[in-house]
Motif scaffolding. Sequence first.
Motif, PDB file in Angstrom:
ATOM      1  N   VAL A 299       0.859  -1.178   0.000  1.00  0.00           N
ATOM      2  CA  VAL A 299       0.000   0.000   0.000  1.00  0.00           C
ATOM      3  C   VAL A 299       0.900   1.234   0.000  1.00  0.00           C
ATOM      4  O   VAL A 299       1.656   1.456   0.949  1.00  0.00           O
ATOM      5  CB  VAL A 299      -0.938   0.010   1.226  1.00  0.00           C
ATOM      6  CG1 VAL A 299      -1.846   1.246   1.176  1.00  0.00           C
ATOM      7  CG2 VAL A 299      -1.757  -1.259   1.284  1.00  0.00           C
ATOM      8  N   LEU A 300       0.820   2.016  -1.061  1.00  0.00           N
ATOM      9  CA  LEU A 300       1.619   3.232  -1.197  1.00  0.00           C
ATOM     10  C   LEU A 300       0.729   4.444  -0.951  1.00  0.00           C
ATOM     11  O   LEU A 300      -0.404   4.504  -1.445  1.00  0.00           O
ATOM     12  CB  LEU A 300       2.235   3.329  -2.590  1.00  0.00           C
ATOM     13  CG  LEU A 300       3.273   2.268  -2.969  1.00  0.00           C
ATOM     14  CD1 LEU A 300       3.701   2.458  -4.407  1.00  0.00           C
ATOM     15  CD2 LEU A 300       4.477   2.343  -2.052  1.00  0.00           C
ATOM     16  N   GLN A 301       1.260   5.412  -0.214  1.00  0.00           N
ATOM     17  CA  GLN A 301       0.547   6.651   0.040  1.00  0.00           C
ATOM     18  C   GLN A 301       1.488   7.828  -0.231  1.00  0.00           C
ATOM     19  O   GLN A 301       2.656   7.802   0.167  1.00  0.00           O
ATOM     20  CB  GLN A 301       0.052   6.725   1.491  1.00  0.00           C
ATOM     21  CG  GLN A 301      -0.922   5.620   1.869  1.00  0.00           C
ATOM     22  CD  GLN A 301      -1.500   5.841   3.254  1.00  0.00           C
ATOM     23  OE1 GLN A 301      -2.135   6.856   3.516  1.00  0.00           O
ATOM     24  NE2 GLN A 301      -1.288   4.879   4.140  1.00  0.00           N
ATOM     25  N   VAL A 302       0.954   8.840  -0.891  1.00  0.00           N
ATOM     26  CA  VAL A 302       1.723  10.033  -1.231  1.00  0.00           C
ATOM     27  C   VAL A 302       0.873  11.251  -0.884  1.00  0.00           C
ATOM     28  O   VAL A 302      -0.315  11.301  -1.204  1.00  0.00           O
ATOM     29  CB  VAL A 302       2.100  10.057  -2.729  1.00  0.00           C
ATOM     30  CG1 VAL A 302       2.878  11.320  -3.052  1.00  0.00           C
ATOM     31  CG2 VAL A 302       2.904   8.831  -3.098  1.00  0.00           C
ATOM     32  N   LYS A 308       6.029  22.032   2.541  1.00  0.00           N
ATOM     33  CA  LYS A 308       6.611  20.972   3.362  1.00  0.00           C
ATOM     34  C   LYS A 308       7.288  19.888   2.548  1.00  0.00           C
ATOM     35  O   LYS A 308       8.006  19.058   3.100  1.00  0.00           O
ATOM     36  CB  LYS A 308       5.513  20.353   4.224  1.00  0.00           C
ATOM     37  CG  LYS A 308       4.862  21.337   5.199  1.00  0.00           C
ATOM     38  CD  LYS A 308       3.790  20.647   6.019  1.00  0.00           C
ATOM     39  CE  LYS A 308       3.128  21.627   6.993  1.00  0.00           C
ATOM     40  NZ  LYS A 308       2.067  20.992   7.797  1.00  0.00           N
ATOM     41  N   GLY A 309       7.046  19.849   1.249  1.00  0.00           N
ATOM     42  CA  GLY A 309       7.662  18.826   0.427  1.00  0.00           C
ATOM     43  C   GLY A 309       6.783  17.596   0.290  1.00  0.00           C
ATOM     44  O   GLY A 309       5.671  17.512   0.822  1.00  0.00           O
ATOM     45  N   LEU A 310       7.296  16.622  -0.436  1.00  0.00           N
ATOM     46  CA  LEU A 310       6.580  15.377  -0.664  1.00  0.00           C
ATOM     47  C   LEU A 310       6.812  14.410   0.482  1.00  0.00           C
ATOM     48  O   LEU A 310       7.928  14.280   0.992  1.00  0.00           O
ATOM     49  CB  LEU A 310       7.043  14.730  -1.972  1.00  0.00           C
ATOM     50  CG  LEU A 310       6.547  15.359  -3.285  1.00  0.00           C
ATOM     51  CD1 LEU A 310       7.269  14.716  -4.448  1.00  0.00           C
ATOM     52  CD2 LEU A 310       5.049  15.155  -3.417  1.00  0.00           C
ATOM     53  N   SER A 311       5.763  13.701   0.853  1.00  0.00           N
ATOM     54  CA  SER A 311       5.869  12.652   1.860  1.00  0.00           C
ATOM     55  C   SER A 311       5.297  11.377   1.280  1.00  0.00           C
ATOM     56  O   SER A 311       4.231  11.393   0.649  1.00  0.00           O
ATOM     57  CB  SER A 311       5.116  13.040   3.140  1.00  0.00           C
ATOM     58  OG  SER A 311       5.649  14.214   3.707  1.00  0.00           O
ATOM     59  N   MET A 312       6.013  10.269   1.508  1.00  0.00           N
ATOM     60  CA  MET A 312       5.591   8.975   0.976  1.00  0.00           C
ATOM     61  C   MET A 312       5.803   7.905   2.037  1.00  0.00           C
ATOM     62  O   MET A 312       6.764   7.966   2.819  1.00  0.00           O
ATOM     63  CB  MET A 312       6.412   8.622  -0.281  1.00  0.00           C
ATOM     64  CG  MET A 312       6.198   9.581  -1.442  1.00  0.00           C
ATOM     65  SD  MET A 312       7.447   9.378  -2.731  1.00  0.00           S
ATOM     66  CE  MET A 312       8.847  10.187  -1.973  1.00  0.00           C
ATOM     67  N   CYS A 313       4.910   6.944   2.039  1.00  0.00           N
ATOM     68  CA  CYS A 313       5.057   5.812   2.950  1.00  0.00           C
ATOM     69  C   CYS A 313       4.539   4.564   2.266  1.00  0.00           C
ATOM     70  O   CYS A 313       3.676   4.624   1.375  1.00  0.00           O
ATOM     71  CB  CYS A 313       4.328   6.060   4.269  1.00  0.00           C
ATOM     72  SG  CYS A 313       2.544   6.199   4.131  1.00  0.00           S
ATOM     73  N   ALA A 314       5.057   3.417   2.685  1.00  0.00           N
ATOM     74  CA  ALA A 314       4.678   2.120   2.124  1.00  0.00           C
ATOM     75  C   ALA A 314       4.396   1.155   3.261  1.00  0.00           C
ATOM     76  O   ALA A 314       5.140   1.095   4.248  1.00  0.00           O
ATOM     77  CB  ALA A 314       5.788   1.578   1.219  1.00  0.00           C
ATOM     78  N   HIS A 315       3.297   0.414   3.151  1.00  0.00           N
ATOM     79  CA  HIS A 315       2.889  -0.579   4.136  1.00  0.00           C
ATOM     80  C   HIS A 315       2.551  -1.878   3.421  1.00  0.00           C
ATOM     81  O   HIS A 315       2.164  -1.883   2.241  1.00  0.00           O
ATOM     82  CB  HIS A 315       1.660  -0.117   4.934  1.00  0.00           C
ATOM     83  CG  HIS A 315       1.889   1.112   5.760  1.00  0.00           C
ATOM     84  ND1 HIS A 315       1.899   2.375   5.209  1.00  0.00           N
ATOM     85  CD2 HIS A 315       2.092   1.273   7.100  1.00  0.00           C
ATOM     86  CE1 HIS A 315       2.113   3.276   6.159  1.00  0.00           C
ATOM     87  NE2 HIS A 315       2.224   2.635   7.319  1.00  0.00           N
ATOM     88  N   SER A 316       2.700  -2.955   4.143  1.00  0.00           N
ATOM     89  CA  SER A 316       2.161  -4.221   3.658  1.00  0.00           C
ATOM     90  C   SER A 316       0.669  -4.263   3.950  1.00  0.00           C
ATOM     91  O   SER A 316       0.140  -3.435   4.695  1.00  0.00           O
ATOM     92  CB  SER A 316       2.880  -5.389   4.327  1.00  0.00           C
ATOM     93  OG  SER A 316       2.653  -5.366   5.726  1.00  0.00           O
ATOM     94  N   LEU A 317      -0.040  -5.236   3.390  1.00  0.00           N
ATOM     95  CA  LEU A 317      -1.476  -5.316   3.620  1.00  0.00           C
ATOM     96  C   LEU A 317      -1.809  -5.603   5.078  1.00  0.00           C
ATOM     97  O   LEU A 317      -2.893  -5.263   5.556  1.00  0.00           O
ATOM     98  CB  LEU A 317      -2.092  -6.414   2.737  1.00  0.00           C
ATOM     99  CG  LEU A 317      -2.231  -6.078   1.247  1.00  0.00           C
ATOM    100  CD1 LEU A 317      -2.927  -7.208   0.518  1.00  0.00           C
ATOM    101  CD2 LEU A 317      -2.986  -4.784   1.047  1.00  0.00           C
ATOM    102  N   SER A 318      -0.867  -6.189   5.795  1.00  0.00           N
ATOM    103  CA  SER A 318      -1.118  -6.463   7.210  1.00  0.00           C
ATOM    104  C   SER A 318      -0.996  -5.208   8.069  1.00  0.00           C
ATOM    105  O   SER A 318      -1.377  -5.217   9.236  1.00  0.00           O
ATOM    106  CB  SER A 318      -0.141  -7.522   7.709  1.00  0.00           C
ATOM    107  OG  SER A 318       1.199  -7.074   7.574  1.00  0.00           O
TER     108      SER A 318
END
Length: 916
Positions: A299-302, A308-318
């Motif tokens: 799961v990618l979120q942007v 403030k700039g770009l922020s990104m995070c990545a999670h597994s489905l769990s």
Amino acid sequence: MGVLSIRLKPNFLGLLRSLNSINWFIVFFSLINLSECIYEDQIGKFDWRQTYVGRIKFSQFDTVSTAKKIIVATEENVLAALNLKTGQVVWRHVFESASAGNIQLLHVSEKVVTVTGANPYLVRGWDSNTGILLWEWSLTLQNDDQAVFSEWWVQNNMLVHMLPVFGSQIEVTMYNLMTGQNRGSTSKLPALWTNDGCLLAAPHYVCASGKMGSNLLISLDVTSQAVQIISKPVSNYIDIEKYSGNIRPLDGNSVLPGFILEDSKIVLIKDHEFEVLNVPLAHPLASVAIVDGPSGLIVLQVWGDSVKGLSMCAHSLSGAEEARVRAEPGAPRPTLASALCARGAREQLACRLLLVAEDDAALLVQQGGRVLWTREEALANVVAAQFVDLPVSDLDAAIEAEFDHKEAAKMYGSVWAAFTRRLRTQYQQLQTLLRGLSGERATSEPSPLVRDYFNLHKIIVLVTRAGKIFGMDNLSGAILWQRYEPQLDAEDARTFLRRAARHPPHDACLTIVGKQDNGNGLVINLNPIRGTSTGEGTVPLDSRLLQAAVLPQPDRDGLHALLLLDADETVQIFPLSAAPLVENMFIYVADRNTAKVQGYALRYDGKTVVAEKTWSLNLGGSEGSGHRIASVVGKRADERVHSPGRVLGDRSVLYKYSNPNLVLFISEGPDPLHKDVVVATLVDGVSGAVVAAQTQRRARAEPLAVHSDNFVAYVYYSDRQRRYEVSTMELYEGKQRWLPAGAAFSSLRSERAPSVERQTYILTAAPTAAATTHTERSLTDKHVLLALSTGAIVELPWAFLEPRRSATLSPEQREEGLIPYAPELPLPAEAVVNYNRSLHRVAALYTEAAGLESTSLVLATGLDLFYTRVAPSKTFDLLKDDFDYYLITLVLAGLVVATYSSKYFASRKTLKNAWK
């Protein structure tokens, strides 16, 4: 004799062969002499082109072909392939600009598949490496009224078309992707719960239905053999009191169907159930996508902004977090268009994300926050452009201040102070010369933004429809600065250069007048050299604007005041201190929808500036005539008239009617006899008097017109002849001048009407933009620049558009140099200023004067940007690039040596003769 002939025969045959080879060489070189071309080293020397695709609508990474690319489809109806490393366009297809070219679907697998149009639809297959068309078939829907709500996707090599009929049913049809063969009859699924707030999460169609307080989330798999409906209360997932009916789809070609509920929950559709992910939504406006990763789905979120700039995070489905990064520079409200993830060398997650910002910029971001490249696609929609002169260097500014009498009186109190200042200035000049000769400046150090000797180096300020403003170097096309104004509605924005850069220590001032989202006016003041705010800065107004103008005379700081006329006919002036300068100021307001024009006189009453309505004119003839204004063109404020007349063949002078207040209105409307008519009206903007008018029957107006000196030209489409035509008019006073030489023209004292010469010509290609060349003193000939739909920009001398051309010329007319009339305008290939650099959808042409009188600067905007120079009368004030400086130096040196040698030997001879 026999022996002699035998010996000569081989030589004679060889001679014939030699002559045959020579003939081929003669033919070859004769063809070369007939061709028109430029040298290879001249390409890009004085011009540049930048290609764009527009705001990205669909995108997918091409992982099948050898050369890695990103296939994109844009809102400008463009299909293109971008190089993954550089972001440059590999290949590009530009479809129709109207709804017929609207891209409905982009699918990338072994081939690229697109669906374009608006009933009928065209399904095409493309080769991803070359962009070559592989197949094409069309599809026409019977229900044309509901076709706009169609949804398309590809499933199991079948093209799925879904047409929802809100409150009734859902129609689903599947076609063979390559042949278009229908797999079977159209399935009609009953769906009374559908509404216009539903969304597609292929193959599921999701809606929020029911009354407020008892809302239901309903999903239907439209491609399943059995009807599978999921219906759950919204209260199972969020607080029903906070629910407002907001659902939005996942972005970035998500591999799992899902949606975002009320900007707080990520909901997936799995195993015929709604499943809320354990992954929290990082930001209410975050763009979310579910993509394939090396060890499962991710799961990618942007999210982010320009501060403030770009922020990104990545999670597994769990729900386990795998990465979180921040990138600079930021982008306003980024949307995740496409993503590609893999494991890096250290078993870390490495993703490449293609982001589309609110300002239409496209960014490719790598894991770790590194921005690989950025494409400023807002430049594909430029609505206004302004050339701005660069400031002089500090040394030149000091010299100008020294010789300015007013500045010198302030700076120097005695002759000794002026003398010491002169010595310091010359010392600085000597230092600058020595540094230039020694090459002290480092090659990596950027050249300063200062005016060159011929004033060819300028800054171009570009205002885009997305609300982004750019400052661009006209010589290289490099972006020097940029700023995003989210509150600016730049659809009808105008730019005013209120102060040039030649007034140190005051900064240059450029004002952009536009609208806010609510329709009220917005004024943005900035320094065009650096892009920073200046003066009043950004001023949101609380009223709608009718007209904007600047005072012709500046204040003591060199600033031209800005005048704004509100919808309630009140006048605002910036700055307020310039109100007493308003004197004999006239403006007009034109309503495009009703073809009504009104004139106002502005005056200062001792307290404020007031507007008085002085005249009114209805170009349609009467109220409710249905006429509308297609184009309004006035003369440039900085245009000069070099010659007051033209010399005829009999040596008499035909004086021009040079009215600086003349405005050309092109209107069109229905006619009971001739279907549609186009009316060209020349109106004096001060008095409201109609100076000249003409009508074309059974024609449609085009927003293409030029107005300069004493002539006008406009383009229209003739329905009768089914072709584009250009009509021209020239205005003359006659052979007697109305005013003495040097007298100022007054619209309020003009009582006589000028004589008008008219002519019409045929255009063999469809034009898209028009402009006239502009030079500093108007000494050069006037040329008309026409951008054609073929991608060429043609430079036509005004002699070809001359209204005084006739089929049979008298001896006096031949002596004058008039060309015999021919109905078709020549569009020769050598007149194309962009040679083989085709330009798509040229929307406007902008011209500006340079320091060289022979040179005019040209900028073409549209889907592409193109800049070049033109010389209408050739470069009579500039040496050619291949001028042999060494030869002329040797010749001059030889002449000097010969002169002194001759003088020496002549004196010796005279001396010898004297001793005899």
